[in-house]
Design an enzyme around this catalytic site. Structure first.
Site, PDB file in Angstrom:
ATOM      1  CD  GLU A 296      -0.913   8.380   1.889  1.00  0.00           C
ATOM      2  OE1 GLU A 296      -1.125   9.620   1.932  1.00  0.00           O
ATOM      3  OE2 GLU A 296      -0.190   7.776   2.692  1.00  0.00           O
ATOM      4  N   PRO A 297      -5.325   8.700  -1.408  1.00  0.00           N
ATOM      5  CG  PRO A 297      -7.351   8.764  -0.260  1.00  0.00           C
ATOM      6  CD  PRO A 297      -5.929   8.315  -0.126  1.00  0.00           C
TER       7      PRO A 297
ATOM      8  CD  GLU B 254       5.212  -2.350  -8.478  1.00  0.00           C
ATOM      9  OE1 GLU B 254       5.915  -2.164  -7.472  1.00  0.00           O
ATOM     10  OE2 GLU B 254       4.050  -1.952  -8.589  1.00  0.00           O
TER      11      GLU B 254
ATOM     12  CB  THR C  93      -3.349  -4.946  -6.352  1.00  0.00           C
ATOM     13  OG1 THR C  93      -3.426  -3.907  -7.319  1.00  0.00           O
ATOM     14  CG2 THR C  93      -3.501  -6.297  -7.026  1.00  0.00           C
TER      15      THR C  93
ATOM     16  CG  PHE D 242      -6.333   3.513  -6.636  1.00  0.00           C
ATOM     17  CD1 PHE D 242      -7.704   3.621  -6.704  1.00  0.00           C
ATOM     18  CD2 PHE D 242      -5.563   4.625  -6.990  1.00  0.00           C
ATOM     19  CE1 PHE D 242      -8.314   4.802  -7.108  1.00  0.00           C
ATOM     20  CE2 PHE D 242      -6.154   5.816  -7.397  1.00  0.00           C
ATOM     21  CZ  PHE D 242      -7.536   5.901  -7.448  1.00  0.00           C
TER      22      PHE D 242
ATOM     23  CB  ALA E 202      -0.930  -0.023   1.206  1.00  0.00           C
TER      24      ALA E 202
HETATM   25  C1  LIG Z   1      -6.201  -1.188 -10.763  1.00  0.00           C
HETATM   26  C2  LIG Z   1      -5.176  -0.474  -9.969  1.00  0.00           C
HETATM   27  C3  LIG Z   1      -4.398  -1.185  -9.070  1.00  0.00           C
HETATM   28  C4  LIG Z   1      -3.451  -0.522  -8.291  1.00  0.00           C
HETATM   29  N1  LIG Z   1      -2.738  -1.231  -7.348  1.00  0.00           N
HETATM   30  C5  LIG Z   1      -1.955  -0.546  -6.465  1.00  0.00           C
HETATM   31  C6  LIG Z   1      -1.346  -1.224  -5.371  1.00  0.00           C
HETATM   32  O1  LIG Z   1      -1.450  -2.449  -5.212  1.00  0.00           O
HETATM   33  N2  LIG Z   1      -0.624  -0.501  -4.488  1.00  0.00           N
HETATM   34  C7  LIG Z   1      -0.459   0.850  -4.608  1.00  0.00           C
HETATM   35  O2  LIG Z   1       0.189   1.455  -3.775  1.00  0.00           O
HETATM   36  N3  LIG Z   1      -1.024   1.514  -5.654  1.00  0.00           N
HETATM   37  C8  LIG Z   1      -1.771   0.849  -6.568  1.00  0.00           C
HETATM   38  N4  LIG Z   1      -2.364   1.521  -7.612  1.00  0.00           N
HETATM   39  C9  LIG Z   1      -2.170   2.957  -7.715  1.00  0.00           C
HETATM   40  C10 LIG Z   1      -1.297   3.386  -8.887  1.00  0.00           C
HETATM   41  O3  LIG Z   1       0.030   3.010  -8.680  1.00  0.00           O
HETATM   42  C11 LIG Z   1      -1.486   4.910  -9.025  1.00  0.00           C
HETATM   43  O4  LIG Z   1      -2.809   5.112  -9.492  1.00  0.00           O
HETATM   44  C12 LIG Z   1      -0.477   5.517  -9.962  1.00  0.00           C
HETATM   45  O5  LIG Z   1       0.812   5.483  -9.406  1.00  0.00           O
HETATM   46  C13 LIG Z   1      -0.841   6.985 -10.312  1.00  0.00           C
HETATM   47  O6  LIG Z   1      -1.104   7.712  -9.164  1.00  0.00           O
HETATM   48  P1  LIG Z   1      -2.455   8.599  -9.111  1.00  0.00           P
HETATM   49  O7  LIG Z   1      -3.582   7.707  -9.443  1.00  0.00           O
HETATM   50  O8  LIG Z   1      -2.470   9.305  -7.811  1.00  0.00           O
HETATM   51  O9  LIG Z   1      -2.297   9.639 -10.285  1.00  0.00           O
HETATM   52  P2  LIG Z   1      -1.558  11.061 -10.207  1.00  0.00           P
HETATM   53  O10 LIG Z   1      -0.221  10.902  -9.610  1.00  0.00           O
HETATM   54  O11 LIG Z   1      -2.480  12.040  -9.615  1.00  0.00           O
HETATM   55  O12 LIG Z   1      -1.403  11.368 -11.757  1.00  0.00           O
HETATM   56  C14 LIG Z   1      -2.452  11.843 -12.594  1.00  0.00           C
HETATM   57  C15 LIG Z   1      -1.861  12.104 -13.975  1.00  0.00           C
HETATM   58  O13 LIG Z   1      -0.854  13.127 -13.872  1.00  0.00           O
HETATM   59  C16 LIG Z   1       0.356  12.660 -14.412  1.00  0.00           C
HETATM   60  N5  LIG Z   1       1.482  13.229 -13.681  1.00  0.00           N
HETATM   61  C17 LIG Z   1       1.693  13.242 -12.341  1.00  0.00           C
HETATM   62  N6  LIG Z   1       2.841  13.854 -12.066  1.00  0.00           N
HETATM   63  C18 LIG Z   1       3.371  14.247 -13.244  1.00  0.00           C
HETATM   64  C19 LIG Z   1       4.563  14.953 -13.624  1.00  0.00           C
HETATM   65  N7  LIG Z   1       5.446  15.352 -12.705  1.00  0.00           N
HETATM   66  N8  LIG Z   1       4.783  15.189 -14.924  1.00  0.00           N
HETATM   67  C20 LIG Z   1       3.902  14.774 -15.867  1.00  0.00           C
HETATM   68  N9  LIG Z   1       2.757  14.117 -15.578  1.00  0.00           N
HETATM   69  C21 LIG Z   1       2.505  13.857 -14.280  1.00  0.00           C
HETATM   70  C22 LIG Z   1       0.307  11.135 -14.216  1.00  0.00           C
HETATM   71  O14 LIG Z   1       1.210  10.492 -15.091  1.00  0.00           O
HETATM   72  C23 LIG Z   1      -1.152  10.875 -14.546  1.00  0.00           C
HETATM   73  O15 LIG Z   1      -1.320  10.822 -15.929  1.00  0.00           O
HETATM   74  C24 LIG Z   1      -3.259   0.874  -8.442  1.00  0.00           C
HETATM   75  C25 LIG Z   1      -4.032   1.573  -9.371  1.00  0.00           C
HETATM   76  C26 LIG Z   1      -4.976   0.917 -10.118  1.00  0.00           C
HETATM   77  C27 LIG Z   1      -5.810   1.713 -11.074  1.00  0.00           C
END
Ligand SMILES: Cc1cc2nc3c(=O)[nH]c(=O)nc-3n(C[C@H](O)[C@H](O)[C@H](O)COP(=O)(O)OP(=O)(O)OC[C@H]3O[C@@H](n4cnc5c(N)ncnc54)[C@H](O)[C@@H]3O)c2cc1C
Length: 381
Positions: free
Chosen positions: A127-128, A244, A158, A156, A124
């Site tokens: 975070e939101p 990973e 897994t 999110f 994990a």
């Molecule tokens: C089905 C699923 C399973 C998952 N499983 C896990 C899990 O087991 N454990 C866990 O910890 N997480 C998990 N995740 C979370 C996943 O790793 C995150 O959703 C991912 O890292 C992106 O973070 P975010 O959703 O907060 O998007 P954000 O970080 O808010 O990004 C939103 C958009 O902005 C872009 N962005 C952000 N910063 C920049 C930058 N500096 N320059 C350019 N673009 C940028 C991103 O690329 C993206 O397109 C999972 C997500 C999903 C959907």
């Protein structure tokens, strides 16, 4: 052509694993997709047969198997369906943290059960309010005698519903400068007071994969559940993210190969204007282009797997593979959906599921934008 790292024993293992999946997974997969979860019973069967974490040392109940076995397992799981990703996450992403950074006591306590399927794991980080910007997490762990008191929320995650053991990324020093130096990894067990699970999240794809929110309200985690050293969490994560991302690339490459096979079969069956649609040159060219891209992906990937097995640092290349192969798989899925016509949009055709399952591979394990940031940094621009 078979990859250089695949030997006779891996072929035999693949055949055995495929037979196992034909009996225990393929017939039930659609049902699991509808139920939104893979039953624990299946995990236990995987464990009984030695298909969970076979790479772990024999002294903890593993088989000391090399990474090529992990590749075979990941490929065969992906062929069943992308929702099997939680098992790959357990096998090759989470349990490696325990094996590498765990104390002898932690390893003896948990590794055998991770191998048998009695323990399902999760990690994990997200975070939101923080995903890509991992150093910006807000979950805290404050030492209080023999415990850490954990407060925060993860999303999110897994295996979030099934997980018995969760590696939680938290801040033991929220004031650290730079912030990533305050990050530590804590192992949170299922029955920890103050730990609760939220919703099983409804996703666009990966329907059988249980993805959930996790909540920590003054959760009391024994201090002995610290993984490695305090303040080193971020470095451990950086170290392990190479594998990973390789696992995500392997799954996306396999998905592209599966989708291509489905599409090739379909265009050779389907008739329009008195011909098989595979006889139109425009269709042939699209398949020729897809086949070329898939071949490029496979060659690059096999090369990286070999380097990874030799213990080389492939961080830059694996970031390249992760973004390029997942984008390629998305292109292949979109093109293949189109080539299936209206049938491609129907759930009874596998391409429909494959099409909605693939986009997340460009998002998790670090978004493809984050991959390009890593590549750019290492280009010393
Ligand atoms: C089905 C699923 C399973 C998952 N499983 C896990 C899990 O087991 N454990 C866990 O910890 N997480 C998990 N995740 C979370 C996943 O790793 C995150 O959703 C991912 O890292 C992106 O973070 P975010 O959703 O907060 O998007 P954000 O970080 O808010 O990004 C939103 C958009 O902005 C872009 N962005 C952000 N910063 C920049 C930058 N500096 N320059 C350019 N673009 C940028 C991103 O690329 C993206 O397109 C999972 C997500 C999903 C959907």
């Amino acid at each position: 052509m078979t990859a250089r790292y695949i030997r006779e024993e891996h072929h035999i293992f693949r055949d055995a694993f495929r037979k196992f999946l034909e009996k225990e997974a393929y017939p039930y997969f659609d049902e699991w997709e509808k139920q939104g979860i893979i039953p624990r019973e299946f995990w236990r069967k995987m464990g009984e047969q030695g298909f969970l974490c076979p790479w772990v040392d024999e002294q903890y109940g593993g088989l000391n198997a090399d990474f090529a076995y992990s590749v075979v397992i990941n490929e065969e799981l992906e062929k069943v369906g992308s929702s099997m990703v939680g098992i790959s996450l357990h096998n090759d992403i989470v349990v490696p943290y325990l094996a590498e950074y765990g104390t002898e006591e932690q390893k003896r306590k948990w590794l055998p059960k991770c191998i048998s399927g009695e323990i399902i794991t999760a990690i994990a980080m997200t975070e939101p309010g923080a995903g890509s910007d991992l150093a910006g997490i807000a979950t805290t762990a404050v030492r209080d005698g023999d415990y850490y008191i954990v407060n925060g929320q993860k999303t999110f995650i897994t295996n979030g519903i099934h997980a018995d053991l969760i590696i939680v990324v938290c801040k033991t020093d929220p004031k650290a400068i730079p912030p990533h130096k305050g990050i530590s990894l804590l192992i949170v067990e299922r029955d920890t007071p103050g730990f609760t699970r939220g919703r099983k999240l409804e996703k666009v794809g990966l329907h059988a994969q249980d993805t959930a929110e996790l909540f920590f309200t003054d959760a009391k985690v024994p201090a002995e559940n610290l993984l490695g050293e305090e303040g080193k969490g971020f470095y451990y994560l950086m170290e392990k993210l190479q594998q990973e991302r390789l696992i995500v690339a392997i799954a996306a490459q396999t998905a592209a190969e599966v989708i291509f096979r489905l599409t090739k079969y379909y265009v050779k069956e389907r008739t329009a204007f008195g011909k098989k649609i595979s006889q139109f040159q425009t269709v042939q060219f699209r398949l020729a282009e897809m086949a070329t891209e898939i071949e490029l992906g496979r060659t690059f990937l096999d090369d990286l797997i070999e380097l990874h097995m030799k213990g080389e640092n492939i961080v830059t290349k694996v970031s390249m593979a992760k973004w390029w192969i997942t984008e390629m798989a998305k292109r292949v899925a979109a093109e293949s959906m189109q080539l299936h016509g209206g049938y491609g949009y129907m759930e009874e055709y596998e391409i429909a599921r494959r099409y909605r399952d693939i986009p997340v591979s460009a998002i998790y394990a670090g978004t493809n934008e984050v991959m390009k940031m890593i590549i750019a940094k290492n280009l010393e621009l």
